[in-house]
Design an enzyme around this catalytic site. Structure first.
Site, PDB file in Angstrom:
ATOM      1  N   HIS A  17       0.848  -1.189   0.000  1.00  0.00           N
ATOM      2  CA  HIS A  17       0.000   0.000   0.000  1.00  0.00           C
ATOM      3  C   HIS A  17       0.892   1.249   0.000  1.00  0.00           C
ATOM      4  O   HIS A  17       1.942   1.272   0.653  1.00  0.00           O
ATOM      5  CB  HIS A  17      -0.901  -0.017   1.240  1.00  0.00           C
ATOM      6  CG  HIS A  17      -1.884   1.092   1.304  1.00  0.00           C
ATOM      7  ND1 HIS A  17      -1.547   2.363   1.723  1.00  0.00           N
ATOM      8  CD2 HIS A  17      -3.207   1.138   1.006  1.00  0.00           C
ATOM      9  CE1 HIS A  17      -2.616   3.139   1.685  1.00  0.00           C
ATOM     10  NE2 HIS A  17      -3.633   2.420   1.245  1.00  0.00           N
ATOM     11  N   ASP A  19       0.918   4.158   1.497  1.00  0.00           N
ATOM     12  CA  ASP A  19       1.300   4.687   2.809  1.00  0.00           C
ATOM     13  C   ASP A  19       2.262   3.754   3.532  1.00  0.00           C
ATOM     14  O   ASP A  19       3.160   4.204   4.257  1.00  0.00           O
ATOM     15  CB  ASP A  19       0.053   4.919   3.676  1.00  0.00           C
ATOM     16  CG  ASP A  19      -0.799   6.058   3.177  1.00  0.00           C
ATOM     17  OD1 ASP A  19      -0.247   6.990   2.553  1.00  0.00           O
ATOM     18  OD2 ASP A  19      -2.022   6.029   3.385  1.00  0.00           O
ATOM     19  N   LYS A  20       2.080   2.444   3.343  1.00  0.00           N
ATOM     20  CA  LYS A  20       2.998   1.498   3.974  1.00  0.00           C
ATOM     21  C   LYS A  20       4.358   1.501   3.282  1.00  0.00           C
ATOM     22  O   LYS A  20       5.393   1.295   3.938  1.00  0.00           O
ATOM     23  CB  LYS A  20       2.390   0.095   3.962  1.00  0.00           C
ATOM     24  CG  LYS A  20       1.423  -0.143   5.098  1.00  0.00           C
ATOM     25  CD  LYS A  20       2.166  -0.182   6.412  1.00  0.00           C
ATOM     26  CE  LYS A  20       1.469   0.635   7.468  1.00  0.00           C
ATOM     27  NZ  LYS A  20       2.309   0.985   8.598  1.00  0.00           N
ATOM     28  N   GLU A  45      10.873  11.260   6.863  1.00  0.00           N
ATOM     29  CA  GLU A  45       9.560  11.259   6.221  1.00  0.00           C
ATOM     30  C   GLU A  45       9.702  10.899   4.748  1.00  0.00           C
ATOM     31  O   GLU A  45      10.671  11.303   4.091  1.00  0.00           O
ATOM     32  CB  GLU A  45       8.889  12.635   6.341  1.00  0.00           C
ATOM     33  CG  GLU A  45       8.862  13.206   7.744  1.00  0.00           C
ATOM     34  CD  GLU A  45       7.944  12.446   8.676  1.00  0.00           C
ATOM     35  OE1 GLU A  45       7.133  11.647   8.189  1.00  0.00           O
ATOM     36  OE2 GLU A  45       8.047  12.670   9.908  1.00  0.00           O
ATOM     37  N   GLU A  58      15.342  15.148   9.321  1.00  0.00           N
ATOM     38  CA  GLU A  58      16.405  15.744  10.118  1.00  0.00           C
ATOM     39  C   GLU A  58      17.178  14.623  10.815  1.00  0.00           C
ATOM     40  O   GLU A  58      16.558  13.720  11.402  1.00  0.00           O
ATOM     41  CB  GLU A  58      15.828  16.709  11.166  1.00  0.00           C
ATOM     42  CG  GLU A  58      15.138  17.922  10.556  1.00  0.00           C
ATOM     43  CD  GLU A  58      13.773  17.587   9.956  1.00  0.00           C
ATOM     44  OE1 GLU A  58      13.517  17.996   8.806  1.00  0.00           O
ATOM     45  OE2 GLU A  58      12.984  16.899  10.627  1.00  0.00           O
ATOM     46  N   LYS A 174      -6.148  -3.898   0.683  1.00  0.00           N
ATOM     47  CA  LYS A 174      -6.713  -3.437   1.952  1.00  0.00           C
ATOM     48  C   LYS A 174      -7.725  -4.468   2.439  1.00  0.00           C
ATOM     49  O   LYS A 174      -8.378  -5.144   1.640  1.00  0.00           O
ATOM     50  CB  LYS A 174      -7.430  -2.086   1.792  1.00  0.00           C
ATOM     51  CG  LYS A 174      -6.543  -0.948   1.377  1.00  0.00           C
ATOM     52  CD  LYS A 174      -7.316   0.363   1.290  1.00  0.00           C
ATOM     53  CE  LYS A 174      -7.666   0.891   2.655  1.00  0.00           C
ATOM     54  NZ  LYS A 174      -8.259   2.257   2.588  1.00  0.00           N
ATOM     55  N   PHE A 239      -9.539  -3.062  -9.807  1.00  0.00           N
ATOM     56  CA  PHE A 239      -8.457  -2.483  -9.027  1.00  0.00           C
ATOM     57  C   PHE A 239      -7.153  -2.841  -9.724  1.00  0.00           C
ATOM     58  O   PHE A 239      -6.359  -3.629  -9.221  1.00  0.00           O
ATOM     59  CB  PHE A 239      -8.503  -3.015  -7.598  1.00  0.00           C
ATOM     60  CG  PHE A 239      -7.547  -2.361  -6.628  1.00  0.00           C
ATOM     61  CD1 PHE A 239      -6.693  -1.328  -6.997  1.00  0.00           C
ATOM     62  CD2 PHE A 239      -7.499  -2.801  -5.310  1.00  0.00           C
ATOM     63  CE1 PHE A 239      -5.816  -0.749  -6.098  1.00  0.00           C
ATOM     64  CE2 PHE A 239      -6.629  -2.235  -4.389  1.00  0.00           C
ATOM     65  CZ  PHE A 239      -5.786  -1.208  -4.780  1.00  0.00           C
ATOM     66  N   ASP A 247      -2.417   6.205  -5.944  1.00  0.00           N
ATOM     67  CA  ASP A 247      -2.667   7.049  -4.775  1.00  0.00           C
ATOM     68  C   ASP A 247      -1.334   7.413  -4.153  1.00  0.00           C
ATOM     69  O   ASP A 247      -0.448   6.568  -4.027  1.00  0.00           O
ATOM     70  CB  ASP A 247      -3.539   6.299  -3.760  1.00  0.00           C
ATOM     71  CG  ASP A 247      -4.080   7.202  -2.666  1.00  0.00           C
ATOM     72  OD1 ASP A 247      -3.964   8.425  -2.798  1.00  0.00           O
ATOM     73  OD2 ASP A 247      -4.609   6.673  -1.678  1.00  0.00           O
ATOM     74  N   ALA A 248      -1.175   8.661  -3.749  1.00  0.00           N
ATOM     75  CA  ALA A 248       0.061   9.084  -3.095  1.00  0.00           C
ATOM     76  C   ALA A 248       0.198   8.395  -1.739  1.00  0.00           C
ATOM     77  O   ALA A 248      -0.786   8.062  -1.076  1.00  0.00           O
ATOM     78  CB  ALA A 248       0.075  10.604  -2.920  1.00  0.00           C
ATOM     79  N   ARG A 253       0.495   7.857   7.949  1.00  0.00           N
ATOM     80  CA  ARG A 253      -0.945   8.006   7.722  1.00  0.00           C
ATOM     81  C   ARG A 253      -1.743   6.772   8.130  1.00  0.00           C
ATOM     82  O   ARG A 253      -2.967   6.789   8.047  1.00  0.00           O
ATOM     83  CB  ARG A 253      -1.233   8.326   6.251  1.00  0.00           C
ATOM     84  CG  ARG A 253      -0.965   9.762   5.891  1.00  0.00           C
ATOM     85  CD  ARG A 253      -1.797  10.227   4.723  1.00  0.00           C
ATOM     86  NE  ARG A 253      -1.559   9.469   3.515  1.00  0.00           N
ATOM     87  CZ  ARG A 253      -1.764   9.959   2.289  1.00  0.00           C
ATOM     88  NH1 ARG A 253      -2.192  11.200   2.140  1.00  0.00           N
ATOM     89  NH2 ARG A 253      -1.537   9.214   1.229  1.00  0.00           N
ATOM     90  N   LYS A 254      -1.076   5.712   8.561  1.00  0.00           N
ATOM     91  CA  LYS A 254      -1.796   4.494   8.943  1.00  0.00           C
ATOM     92  C   LYS A 254      -1.539   4.164  10.415  1.00  0.00           C
ATOM     93  O   LYS A 254      -1.230   3.033  10.784  1.00  0.00           O
ATOM     94  CB  LYS A 254      -1.374   3.332   8.031  1.00  0.00           C
ATOM     95  CG  LYS A 254      -1.917   3.470   6.605  1.00  0.00           C
ATOM     96  CD  LYS A 254      -3.428   3.353   6.591  1.00  0.00           C
ATOM     97  CE  LYS A 254      -4.023   3.520   5.199  1.00  0.00           C
ATOM     98  NZ  LYS A 254      -4.052   4.932   4.768  1.00  0.00           N
ATOM     99  N   LYS A 274      11.253   7.296  13.090  1.00  0.00           N
ATOM    100  CA  LYS A 274      11.683   8.004  14.296  1.00  0.00           C
ATOM    101  C   LYS A 274      12.580   7.119  15.148  1.00  0.00           C
ATOM    102  O   LYS A 274      12.237   5.964  15.422  1.00  0.00           O
ATOM    103  CB  LYS A 274      10.467   8.439  15.113  1.00  0.00           C
ATOM    104  CG  LYS A 274       9.568   9.425  14.387  1.00  0.00           C
ATOM    105  CD  LYS A 274       8.345   9.773  15.222  1.00  0.00           C
ATOM    106  CE  LYS A 274       7.447  10.752  14.464  1.00  0.00           C
ATOM    107  NZ  LYS A 274       6.219  11.071  15.227  1.00  0.00           N
ATOM    108  N   LYS A 278      12.541   9.669  20.366  1.00  0.00           N
ATOM    109  CA  LYS A 278      11.213  10.235  20.152  1.00  0.00           C
ATOM    110  C   LYS A 278      10.192   9.385  20.920  1.00  0.00           C
ATOM    111  O   LYS A 278       9.951   8.228  20.578  1.00  0.00           O
ATOM    112  CB  LYS A 278      10.841  10.251  18.677  1.00  0.00           C
ATOM    113  CG  LYS A 278      11.411  11.420  17.884  1.00  0.00           C
ATOM    114  CD  LYS A 278      12.878  11.289  17.634  1.00  0.00           C
ATOM    115  CE  LYS A 278      13.364  12.329  16.625  1.00  0.00           C
ATOM    116  NZ  LYS A 278      14.835  12.268  16.466  1.00  0.00           N
ATOM    117  N   ASP A 280       7.112   9.488  20.900  1.00  0.00           N
ATOM    118  CA  ASP A 280       6.012   9.023  20.060  1.00  0.00           C
ATOM    119  C   ASP A 280       6.141   7.539  19.788  1.00  0.00           C
ATOM    120  O   ASP A 280       5.145   6.810  19.740  1.00  0.00           O
ATOM    121  CB  ASP A 280       6.007   9.761  18.706  1.00  0.00           C
ATOM    122  CG  ASP A 280       5.267  11.081  18.757  1.00  0.00           C
ATOM    123  OD1 ASP A 280       4.510  11.288  19.720  1.00  0.00           O
ATOM    124  OD2 ASP A 280       5.464  11.890  17.849  1.00  0.00           O
TER     125      ASP A 280
END
Length: 380
Positions: A17, A19-20, A45, A58, A174, A239, A247-248, A253-254, A274, A278, A280
């Protein structure tokens, strides 16, 4: 979240996918830095769109040669991830050999670094934020049932594609699984949605029959199938165009797919790309570890743990353990006991879970929690 009665759904996405792909590229870069410098600071990123990949962020290493070496290898690392994901050319979604790859690496801001590498030698939190961890005894993985089966579906799709059993399958996919809960326990699956990218030559009815037989039926146990189970396979009917061409993709995003499928709160911070300074990432792993402790020790049947931090500060500003009334001893203060046993400062978390290692690339697909296929310290 305590799901009492009703339908609850979770989704997952394949490693191919868009995003993955972004998450996996960011974590491949992270692992490359940590392999050379375990104390590297990484905030990576990735953006994919059609035949272009942009990797930016960074970074800070103790030795300039390490920074230069990873920067020089980044283009090849990106293309390796695209190949491993099953993409072959522009028609399938992106061409690993000829797509444009832009690398934009910057040094870490000194304003951030001075709060992390403090003058007193104590590691401060790399950012403010709140993190949640969750565990439940409703599955052997100590995970919510809907996300467990959603992950299994897209993993099965990938296995069949890689093994050539269904050679017309393509990397982008998906899934979604809807469970009926009764008195807080998952009882049966009432709906399954699976959309898979495919070659143009396969007919819709043949595709649906093959996916039902080879993907859904082997994953969804017979005793969990509701009468009238709905299986929605490629509900749009076609599909063919997938991956970054369709799709970008963007890192982070997931985050619900990465965690508990929406069955527990999320603090909003993504994981991939990260380094463990971090919170997060590292504190989200620690909260999962602590929630598992509560359940595996028999203190409660389910547990939600929250930590919150201020940038540059070592001690968390808050710590919560919620058991939704499932605790076995109401007199026990779980937060006090866990805080006494475990160091919840960023340095303590990193040392407890041994996080300064290149272990993150496998987490960027099929979830960060409940994994039995890779050795992850927060799942021990």
């Amino acid at each position: 979240m305590m799901i009492r009665n009703g339908l609850f759904s979770s989704e997952s996405v394949s490693a191919g996918h868009p995003d993955k792909l972004a998450d996996r590229i960011s974590d491949r870069i992270l692992d490359a830095f940590l392999a050379r410098d375990p104390h590297a600071r990484v905030a990576c990123e990735t953006l994919l769109a059609d035949q272009c990949v942009i990797v930016a962020g960074e970074f800070k290493t103790r030795c300039q040669d390490d920074f230069d070496a990873v920067r020089a290898s980044a283009d090849a690392l990106v293309r390796d991830v695209l190949r491993e994901s099953g993409y072959r050319d522009a028609e399938t979604g992106i061409d690993p050999e000829h797509c444009e790859v832009q690398i934009r690496f910057n040094g870490q801001s000194q304003d951030i670094n001075q709060g992390v590498d403090r003058a007193d030698g104590i590691l401060g939190a790399g950012d403010q934020g709140l993190m949640f961890g969750y565990a439940t005894d409703e599955t052997p993985e100590l995970m919510p049932a809907p996300i467990v089966y959603a992950h299994q579906l897209v993993r099965r799709q990938a296995e069949l594609r890689q093994q050539g059993v269904l050679p017309w399958l393509q990397p982008d996919a998906k899934s979604q699984v809807s469970f009926r809960y009764v008195d807080g326990r998952p009882t049966q699956i009432e709906a399954v949605v699976l959309s898979t990218q495919h070659e143009a030559g396969i007919g819709l009815e043949a595709l649906r029959a093959a996916v039902l037989e080879h993907v859904i039926e082997p994953v969804i146990p017979a005793h969990l199938r509701a009468n009238g189970l709905r299986c929605l396979i490629n509900p749009t009917g076609r599909f063919v165009t997938g991956g970054p061409k369709g799709d970008a993709g963007l890192t982070g995003r997931k985050i619900i797919v990465d965690t508990y499928g929406g069955a527990a709160p999320h603090g909003g911070g993504a994981f991939s790309g990260k380094d463990p300074s971090k919170v997060d990432r590292s504190a989200a792993y620690m909260t999962r570890y602590l929630a598992r402790q509560v359940v595996t020790r028999g203190w409660a049947r389910r547990a939600l743990v929250q930590l919150a931090y201020a940038i540059g500060e070592a001690k968390p500003v808050s710590f919560l353990v919620e058991t939704y009334g499932t605790e076995t001893d109401q007199k026990r203060d779980l937060a006090v006991e866990l805080a006494r046993e475990f160091d919840l400062r960023p340095q303590g978390i990193i040392e407890t879970l041994d996080l300064r290692r290149p272990i993150y690339y496998p987490t960027a697909a099929y979830g960060h929690f409940g994994r039995g296929d890779v050795s992850l310290p927060w799942e021990q």
